[in-house]
Design a protein around this motif. Structure first.
Motif, short mmCIF file in Angstrom:
data_model
loop_
_atom_site.label_atom_id
_atom_site.label_comp_id
_atom_site.label_asym_id
_atom_site.label_seq_id
_atom_site.Cartn_x
_atom_site.Cartn_y
_atom_site.Cartn_z
N TYR A 1 6.54 1.55 -6.35
CA TYR A 1 5.35 1.85 -7.16
C TYR A 1 4.27 0.76 -7.25
O TYR A 1 3.17 1.06 -7.68
CB TYR A 1 5.79 2.21 -8.59
CG TYR A 1 6.47 3.55 -8.68
CD1 TYR A 1 5.77 4.72 -8.39
CD2 TYR A 1 7.81 3.66 -9.04
CE1 TYR A 1 6.39 5.96 -8.48
CE2 TYR A 1 8.44 4.89 -9.13
CZ TYR A 1 7.73 6.04 -8.84
OH TYR A 1 8.33 7.25 -8.93
N THR A 2 4.56 -0.48 -6.89
CA THR A 2 3.54 -1.52 -7.15
C THR A 2 2.19 -1.15 -6.53
O THR A 2 1.15 -1.33 -7.14
CB THR A 2 4.00 -2.90 -6.65
OG1 THR A 2 5.21 -3.24 -7.31
CG2 THR A 2 2.97 -3.97 -6.96
N LEU A 3 2.21 -0.61 -5.31
CA LEU A 3 0.93 -0.28 -4.67
C LEU A 3 0.73 1.23 -4.50
O LEU A 3 -0.11 1.67 -3.73
CB LEU A 3 0.83 -0.98 -3.31
CG LEU A 3 0.64 -2.51 -3.36
CD1 LEU A 3 0.65 -3.10 -1.96
CD2 LEU A 3 -0.66 -2.88 -4.08
N SER A 4 1.53 2.02 -5.24
CA SER A 4 1.49 3.47 -4.98
C SER A 4 0.37 4.23 -5.67
O SER A 4 0.16 5.40 -5.40
CB SER A 4 2.82 4.10 -5.41
OG SER A 4 2.84 4.20 -6.83
N ASP A 5 -0.33 3.59 -6.61
CA ASP A 5 -1.39 4.29 -7.37
C ASP A 5 -0.87 5.28 -8.40
O ASP A 5 -1.65 6.00 -9.00
CB ASP A 5 -2.36 5.04 -6.43
CG ASP A 5 -3.42 4.11 -5.88
OD1 ASP A 5 -3.61 3.02 -6.45
OD2 ASP A 5 -4.05 4.46 -4.87
#
Ligand SMILES: *[C@@H]1O[C@H](CO)[C@@H](O)[C@H](O)[C@H]1NC(C)=O
Ligand SMILES: *[C@@H]1O[C@H](CO)[C@@H](O)[C@H](O)[C@H]1NC(C)=O
Ligand SMILES: *[C@@H]1O[C@H](CO)[C@@H](O)[C@H](O)[C@H]1NC(C)=O
Ligand SMILES: *[C@@H]1O[C@H](CO)[C@@H](O)[C@H](O)[C@H]1NC(C)=O
Ligand SMILES: *[C@@H]1O[C@H](CO)[C@@H](O)[C@H](O)[C@H]1NC(C)=O
Ligand SMILES: *[C@@H]1O[C@H](CO)[C@@H](O)[C@H](O)[C@H]1NC(C)=O
Ligand SMILES: *[C@@H]1O[C@H](CO)[C@@H](O)[C@H](O)[C@H]1NC(C)=O
Length: 644
Positions: free
Chosen positions: A517-521
Motif C-alpha cells: 500500500y505505500t505507493l498504491s494510492d
C-alpha cells in the motif's frame, strides 16, 4: 527466541525460497522507488507566494502542509482533505534527511544523493537563531525574518501569515451568504469561526527557538559523523555551520524547568504540563530531591516579558514540557557523545547530567503510565504516539549498537539504556502489539486517528486510515529499533536473543502491508507529526489547576474566575505541591468556571478541530526506513531451518 517446533518439509522450504526470492526483489525495488520519490519532493528551486496560485517554497526544504482536522459530515471531510497551506520548517527537512541516511546505514538502502543532503543542510542553516550575536546552534521551527521596527529577528511562517493578510479584506458575510445558497451552511459558519480566530493563531506564530529543532539538528550532525566515510564533505559542511555546540548545552542549563528552584523564572510551568506530570512530580517530592527537566522553548518568563512586544514570545507566555521534545533531547545528547561531536566530559557537568537523567526518567515514567491518561497534553505538539515510540527506541538502538564491541564511554549512557530499554521491551511493545489490525491472513496495519471519524449519508462511521501508512511504518521502526541490534562490522541487523515470534510476525506482516500500500494510492500518505498545543477546549491551559496568575509586568492577579484582560499575562503552576492539595484542586475547584477534564476522549471527539502538520515526504521516508531495515535483518531462524 522459541525453537522452531517442527522441521519444514523440503517442499515448503522450496516454496518459501521462491517466495522470499521474489519478495526480496520487489521489496528492494520499492525501497529504491521510495528513495527517489522522497528526494523528488525536495524543493529544488525557490518559489514566491502568489495569492491562489503558488506558495512560497524555500529551496532545500522537504515540505509539509498545515491542515485542519475537521471530521464528520462529507462537507467537513472535504475541508480536511482540501485545506492545505504549504509550510517551510526545519523539523521535516531534518527528519526526512535523517531517515534517508538511516535507511542507508542501518538498512543497506540506496545511498542518498549528495546534492540532496547538501540542499538540506543549506536549508537547515536558515533556521539558526539570529538574535544571538555569537556563533550558536540554537534552532527554530520556522525561519526568522528581520523586523526593522523592532530590530529583532522574528519567527515567520511565510505562507500562513500571507494567507492571513490576504483574508483581511475578504467579504466574509457575502461568502457565507453564497455558501448558504448552495447548502453549505456549515462551511460558511466554519470560515467565519476560523477568521475570528486569526489573531490568536497570528500571535502563536511568534515563537522563540526550541530544544526540539535544536537537538534534532544535533542528532543529524551525529548521524552524519557516523557515516562520515561516505559523506565526508557533508559532515564537514555540518561541522562548519555548527562551531559552537557549547551554546546548546549552556542553553539547556539556563532554561531547564526546575520546579524546586526559588528562581521564579524557571520554577513555573504550563498548567497542562503540571497536570500530566503531577504524579511523577509527587513521587519526586516524597524523595525530597531536586529535579531539572528539558522544556520546549529556549526562553523564560523574563525574556518573554522583554521580547514580546518585539515579536518573540512563548505561547501563553509560559514554557512547557513535551515528552516528544524530551525524547529528541535525549537522543541528541546520547548521539553527540557517542559519535564524539561533544566530549564525553560534557556529562561530568552535574547540571547536564541531571537534566539528561531526570528527563530520561520522566520519559520512561510517562511511557509506563500512559501519560496520566492525557496523551494530548503529554505529547503537547506531536500527536502521533508511534512517532514518540520511535524517537525513544532510536536512542536504545544506538546505545545497543555502540555497546556491542566495547563499553559505553560513560556510566550515564549505561543508565539511560537500562532505564529506557525495559520500558520499550515490555510496556511499549505490548501497547503496539495489541493495536495491530489484520487485513487478510498475512497483513497487519496500524491506524492512529486521521480520517477515522467521518460518516456517510446513512450515518455509518467511515474509517479512511489517512495516517495508516505513516503509523504502520512507525510501528515497524519502533519494533525493529527495540528488538534488533545493528552490527557495525557486518552492517547487518540481528534480532535480540529474546525477541518473540509474535514480534517478528507482526513486523513481517506490517511489511507485507507496506509493500502493498505505500505507493498504491489506496490511502493518503498523511501524518499528524505536529500540531498546535490546543486540540480543543479540554486541552486549553486555562482549565487546569494553577497557582500563579500575573501580568507580564509582574503584577499579581487574584481573580481566578474571570479571564484577565488589558495586558498579556502568564498562567502557570509554580513549584510542587503535595498530592492531597493537587487532587483537591483537580477534583473540587473550577478554573475560569470549568471543572478539570481528567480524561482524553480522542483527537476526533466532539465537533472540535485543530490545526495539524502533515508531510508526505516524511511518510515516504519513514516507510522506506522501515522496509530497508526489515530487509537488512539477518533472518537467523530461516537460515537455521535451511541448514538443519
Ligand atoms: C514589525 O514589528 C512591528 C511591531 O511589532 C509590527 O507592527 C510590524 O507589523 C512588523 N513588521 C513586519 C514586516 O512584520
Ligand atoms: C559560544 O556560545 C556561548 C554561549 O553559550 C557564548 O558565550 C560564546 O561566546 C560562543 N562562542 C563563540 C566563539 O561564539
Ligand atoms: C529557597 O528558599 C528557601 C527559603 O529562603 C531556602 O530555604 C531554600 O534552600 C531555597 N532553595 C533553593 C533550591 O535555593
Ligand atoms: C534528578 O536528579 C537529581 C540529581 O542528580 C537526583 O538526585 C534525583 O534522584 C533525580 N530524580 C529523578 C526522578 O530522576
Ligand atoms: C449518528 O450516529 C451516532 C453514533 O455513532 C449517534 O450519536 C448520532 O445520534 C447519529 N445521528 C443521527 C442523525 O442519527
Ligand atoms: C501591570 O499591568 C497591569 C495591566 O495592564 C496594570 O494594571 C498594572 O498597573 C501594571 N503594573 C505596573 C507595576 O506597572
Ligand atoms: C473535595 O471536597 C470534599 C468536601 O469538602 C472533601 O471531602 C474531599 O476530600 C475533597 N477532595 C480532595 C481530593 O481533596
Amino acid at each position: 527466541m522459541r525453537p522452531q517446533s517442527r522441521p519444514l518439509t523440503k517442499c515448503t522450504i522450496l516454496l518459501f525460497c521462491l517466495m522470499t526470492g521474489t519478495f526480496a526483489r520487489t521489496l528492494e525495488e520499492l525501497i529504491i522507488e521510495l528513495k527517489d520519490k522522497t528526494e523528488s519532493l525536495q524543493v529544488k528551486k525557490q518559489t514566491q507566494f502568489i495569492p491562489l496560485l503558488s506558495w512560497q517554497k524555500d529551496k532545500g526544504v522537504y515540505g509539509s502542509e498545515v491542515k485542519l482536522n475537521f471530521h464528520g459530515s462529507s462537507h467537513l471531510a472535504f475541508v480536511r482533505d482540501e485545506f492545505s497551506v504549504f509550510d517551510n520548517n526545519m523539523f521535516v527537512t531534518a527528519w526526512v534527511t535523517s531517515c534517508l541516511l538511516e535507511a542507508y546505514r542501518y538498512g543497506g538502502g540506496p545511498k542518498p544523493s549528495r546534492s540532496h543532503i547538501e540542499l538540506s543542510l543549506n536549508s537547515i542553516n536558515q533556521y539558526r537563531n539570529k538574535n544571538r550575536k555569537y556563533e550558536n546552534s540554537i534552532m527554530s521551527f520556522w525561519p526568522q525574518v528581520y523586523n526593522k521596527t523592532t530590530s529583532t529577528y522574528i519567527s515567520t511562517p511565510a505562507n500562513l501569515l500571507k494567507l492571513f493578510d490576504e483574508t483581511d479584506g475578504l467579504p466574509v458575510k457575502t461568502i457565507e451568504d453564497i455558501l448558504k445558497l448552495f447548502g453549505f451552511n456549515d462551511i460558511g459558519k466554519l470560515i467565519e469561526r476560523l477568521l475570528g480566530e486569526k489573531p490568536m493563531f497570528r500571535s502563536a506564530f511568534h515563537i522563540p527557538p526550541d530544544f526540539d529543532d535544536t537537538f534534532v539538528n544535533i542528532g543529524l550532525g551525529a548521524l552524519l559523523t557516523d557515516v562520515k566515510a561516505d559523506f565526508d564533505t557533508e559532515q564537514q559542511s555540518w561541522m562548519n555551520s555548527n562551531t559552537n555546540l557549547t551554546s546548546v548545552f549552556d542553553a539547556l542549563k539556563k532554561y531547564a524547568y526546575r520546579p524546586f528552584s526559588n528562581d521564579s523564572n524557571i520554577n513555573t510551568i504550563d498548567p497542562r504540563s503540571y497536570y500530566y506530570l503531577s504524579t511523577f512530580l509527587e513521587e519526586v517530592l516524597s524523595d525530597a530531591t531536586d529535579l531539572a527537566l528539558t522544556p520546549t522553548w529556549i526562553s523564560n518568563i523574563d525574556e518573554t516579558s522583554n521580547m514580546r512586544s518585539k515579536g518573540v514570545s512563548m505561547p501563553f507566555n509560559i514554557n512547557n514540557v513535551d515528552v516528544t521534545v524530551s525524547s529528541n533531547v535525549i537522543y541528541g545528547i546520547t548521539s553527540s557523545i557517542l559519535t564524539g561531536l561533544v566530549p564525553v566530559s560534557t556529562l561530568d557537568d552535574s547540571d547536564i547530567q541531571q537534566i539528561y537523567l531526570n528527563t530520561t526518567n520522566m520519559v520512561a515514567y510517562q511511557l509506563r503510565t500512559d501519560f496520566h491518561q492525557r496523551r494530548d497534553l503529554a505529547l503537547t505538539y506531536y500527536p502521533s504516539v508511534f512517532e514518540l515510540y520511535w524517537f525513544v527506541a532510536r536512542t536504545v538502538f544506538l546505545l545497543n549498537e555502540k555497546s556491542k564491541y566495547s563499553k559505553l564511554p560513560h556510566q550515564d549512557l549505561e543508565t539511560v539504556l537500562a532505564t529506557l530499554e525495559p520500558v520499550l521491551e515490555t510496556h511499549v511493545t505490548s501497547k503496539i502489539l495489541t493495536q495491530a489490525k489484520p487485513e487478510g491472513s498475512n497483513m497487519l496495519y496500524f491506524d492512529d486517528f486521521l480520517g477515522d471519524r467521518d460518516y456517510d449519508d446513512n450515518n455509518h462511521t467511515l474509517v479512511k486510515g489517512d495516517d495508516r501508512i505513516f503509523t504502520t511504518a512507525m510501528a515497524v521502526n519502533t519494533l525493529i529499533s527495540t528488538w534488533s541490534i545493528f552490527d557495525d562490522k557486518s552492517s547487518k541487523l540481528f534480532w535480540k536473543k529474546d525477541v518473540t515470534l509474535n514480534v517478528k510476525d507482526v513486523i513481517s506482516k506490517c511489511v507485507n502491508w507496506l509493500v502493498k500500500y505505500t505507493l498504491s494510492d489506496d490511502f493518503k500518505p498523511w501524518n499528524c507529526f505536529f500540531s498546535g498545543s490546543g486540540k480543543g477546549i479540554d486541552s486549553m491551559p486555562f482549565f487546569f489547576p494553577i497557582n500563579r496568575l500575573e501580568f507580564l509586568n509582574g503584577t499579581k492577579i487574584t481573580d481566578y474566575n474571570h479571564f484577565p484582560h488589558g495586558a498579556p499575562y502568564i498562567i502557570g503552576f509554580k513549584g510542587v505541591v503535595p498530592k492531597s492539595s493537587y487532587d483537591n484542586m483537580v477534583q473540587n475547584e473550577t478554573h475560569f468556571g470549568r471543572k478539570t477534564t481528567t480524561t482524553f476522549s480522542g483527537y476526533n471527539s466532539g465537533s472540535g478541530y485543530f490545526p495539524f502538520w502533515s508531510s508526505e515526504p516524511y511518510t515516504y521516508a519513514t516507510s522506506m526506513l522501515a522496509l530497508s531495515q526489515f530487509n537488512n535483518i539477518v533472518k537467523d531462524d530461516i537460515k537455521t531451518n535451511l541448514i538443519g
